[in-house]
Structure formats: C-alpha cells, structure tokens
Design an enzyme around this catalytic site. Structure first.
Site, short mmCIF file in Angstrom:
data_model
loop_
_atom_site.label_atom_id
_atom_site.label_comp_id
_atom_site.label_asym_id
_atom_site.label_seq_id
_atom_site.Cartn_x
_atom_site.Cartn_y
_atom_site.Cartn_z
N LYS A 82 0.84 -1.20 0.00
CA LYS A 82 0.00 0.00 0.00
C LYS A 82 0.87 1.25 0.00
CE LYS A 82 0.96 1.69 4.07
NZ LYS A 82 1.47 3.06 4.24
N TYR A 140 -4.54 4.32 6.17
CA TYR A 140 -4.97 3.36 7.19
C TYR A 140 -6.31 3.78 7.79
CZ TYR A 140 -0.36 1.11 7.26
OH TYR A 140 0.78 0.43 6.93
#
Length: 368
Positions: free
Chosen positions: A136, A220
């Site tokens: 990510k 996140y």
C-alpha cells in the site's frame, strides 16, 4: 546508496525484454506439481519493510517461502540469498524482472518499492506470469491502479494489496461489530495517525511517494473507516491541508491533512494525519456501542483496544505472515483475494478526492 530508477526509464528498459515473456495463469508454469507445496515468493525492494517485517514473516509462513529477491544491489541480494537459503540465480535487478518468467521457483512477487514504482514493477511481475502482491498504497494514481489491474487480468494472475490489518484480530472484530445487528450501524468515526519526520526521506518526495502523509498514514484511517462502514465506500469528502511549518522537508507534499468522509446512511468519519505529530488512534461508534483503538491503532502489535462491552485482548499474530499465507492459499485454491486490486484502487479514488477537496475548498462527491 541504492539507485532507484525512474518509472519511464524502467519501462523503456523493460519493453524489449518482455516481448517473449511467458504468460501463465494460476500455477500455469507448474502443472503437475503438488498444490500443497510452499509457493515461492520474491520480494521486489529490500528496504526496511522487507528487512524488518516481510523477510522475518516468511520464516513463519505455512504456504509460502522466500525464494528470490529483486534489488538494485547485487551484494545485498547475495546476503539475502545466504540468510534465507535460496539460490543466487534467484537474485534479479529491476531491469531483469522479465527473466522471472522462466523461473519455476517463484510463484508470487511482492512489490515493496516506493509508491511511484509500484505500477512498473507490478506490471513487470504480471507480464512474467507471476501472481502479485502490491504494498500500500497500490500506486500513486487511480490511472496507475487501473494499469496494474489490467495487466494482471491480461496475464491471468492474481492480485492483492498489502493490507495486513484485514488479518489482525482487533480489526477483524471491528468488521464483525460493523455487521452485528445488535451493535450497529456505526454512525460516527474519528481517526488520527502521524509521526514526526525530522529528515527528508523518499516519503516526502512527491514523485516517489505520490503525496504526503495522506498516502502513507491516512490511508490506514480510510481503510479503518471503510471496515467500520461494513465495507462501504464514502459518498463525499471535504478536506483542508495543514499549514507547512517545515518548508525544508515538505516542498511538494502536504505536511498534514484533515478531512471528513460521508458514508451511506449518514455515517461520518472525521480524520487527520501528519508528519509533524505523533498519534495512532481510531474510534467507531453506533447508537448502541463503540470500539476504540486507544493506542497503536494501525501498527503490528501493542494495540490497546476497548469497547462499550469491555476491553479486548488478543494474542498478536504475525500480520504479514497471515496476509501472505492467505494469498498463497488463494493461488493454490484458485480463489480471489479478500483484498484485491479493486480495494487498492478504491482508496486511491478517495485520496484523489481528498486532494481535490483540499485544493478547491469544496465538498467532492464520489461514485465508487
């Protein structure tokens, strides 16, 4: 110092080498071999995350093992081969990734280079017939995410994004509560994640990072909010960039960002992220209860989590080992990953909307 080539340079070098690449479907190069063997993983990029987390995790995995690396340093690759017991022939450079196509030792390629190189390296792995995990954020832009997804589909290989928290028991409990009728629906979420960056690193370079802490840390909170919204994506966002107090560090990326996400049913997430303050918290509440990650909300271990029903206490697993094992099982059983490329793309759509909202001062509607 490790040399990082540009995406344009990488693609130009790759074009000639991939013309004869073997394209294979799931386990297509290894027909006839037992499907319960450990699948071979090659790590692309040997920075801190590979060194401190992924490499050690691959010593614990049950369905896969480290069998190669792609690195800009031959010496570093040779040390990894010695430490992890794979042959030196399985060491590749970034401009020889096409040669992975002829190596049956390697089934899965995990891309762990800076964000701006994810697309080039993930596409190279797919064109070599290897299944792909992309760390990510999936890429710098939605367009790059689309190119990765298209390359994996064309090569008939599987694709997953490195969202390890889907395998963490505390975050699994968050997702379970979001589905539980007696608890939800969750209507309010708050998140704050940041650390103090004192020296300029690649994460403050827009070309390599794609942006500032919203790409690195805020993603996140975006993931957590979508979990709390029972998998739904936001309908709209608003945002404002924080003032830059360290212009020596933050030239072309934001120092911090505050934003809101509006979800179906009226749920709201209010969040902030920064490279100039320390925090790691997340809370989700419904009319009937709440769950709060009071400390280390999105880290590997040390989470302090309380709920309206009492505190939670789980034995911290190796998130990365569970994540990679799940992907290996996806390959072995020919099922799709629970965190496919489309999830990574969704988050880049949200991030691009946040940047647009911050730049314009307007609410930006989404249609994901």
């Amino acid at each position: 110092m490790k040399k990082i080539i540009s995406r344009r340079s990488f693609l130009s070098q790759l074009s000639a080498g991939t013309a004869t690449a073997v394209i294979a479907g799931p386990l297509g190069l290894y027909a006839g071999e037992r499907q319960d063997r450990k699948l071979g993983v090659a790590l692309v990029g040997l920075g801190k995350y590979s060194t401190r987390q992924l490499g050690p995790a691959l010593r614990e995995t049950k369905f896969c093992r480290l069998m190669g690396v792609v690195t800009g340093s031959k010496e570093k690759g040779e040390q990894w081969a010695k430490d992890y017991g794979f042959p030196v022939k399985n060491i590749y450079s970034y401009d020889t990734m096409a040669q992975l196509a002829s190596n049956p030792d390697i089934d899965i390629v995990y891309v762990v280079t800076p964000n701006g190189l994810h697309a080039a390296h993930a596409i190279a792995a797919a064109q070599a017939g290897k299944h792909v995990i992309c760390e990510k954020p999936m890429a710098n832009t939605v367009a790059e995410c689309d190119s990765i997804i298209a390359a994996c589909r064309a090569a008939k290989v599987k694709l997953s994004v490195g969202y390890r928290l889907h395998f963490d028991p505390y975050h699994q409990e968050l997702m379970r509560l979001a589905k539980e009728q007696g608890f939800g629906p969750i209507t309010n979420m708050t998140g704050d994640r940041g650390f103090v960056m004192s020296t300029k690193v690649w994460r403050a370079d827009k070309k390599l990072a794609g942006g500032g802490p919203i790409m690195d840390l805020g993603i996140y909170i975006i993931q957590g909010a979508c979990m709390a919204a029972n998998g739904a994506a936001p309908l709209a966002v608003t945002a404002i960039a924080h003032p830059t107090t360290r212009p020596d560090l933050f030239v072309d990326v934001e120092q911090g960002m505050s934003w809101t996400m509006e979800f179906p049913g009226g749920a709201i997430c209010t969040a902030q992220t920064s490279y100039q303050h320390n925090c790691d918290r997340f809370k989700a509440a419904s009319a009937k209860g709440w769950i709060e990650f009071k400390e280390h909300a999105f880290t590997y271990r040390g989470m302090v989590v309380e709920t309206s029903r009492g505190p939670l206490s789980f034995t911290p697993p190796n998130q990365q080992a569970l994540q990679m094992d799940d992907f290996a099982r996806c390959v072995l059983s020919n099922r799709e990953s629970p965190i496919p490329g489309e999830i990574g793309r969704r988050d880049l759509v949200i991030i691009e909307a946040i940047y647009k909202a911050a730049a314009t001062g307007r609410r930006v509607a989404l249609n994901i």
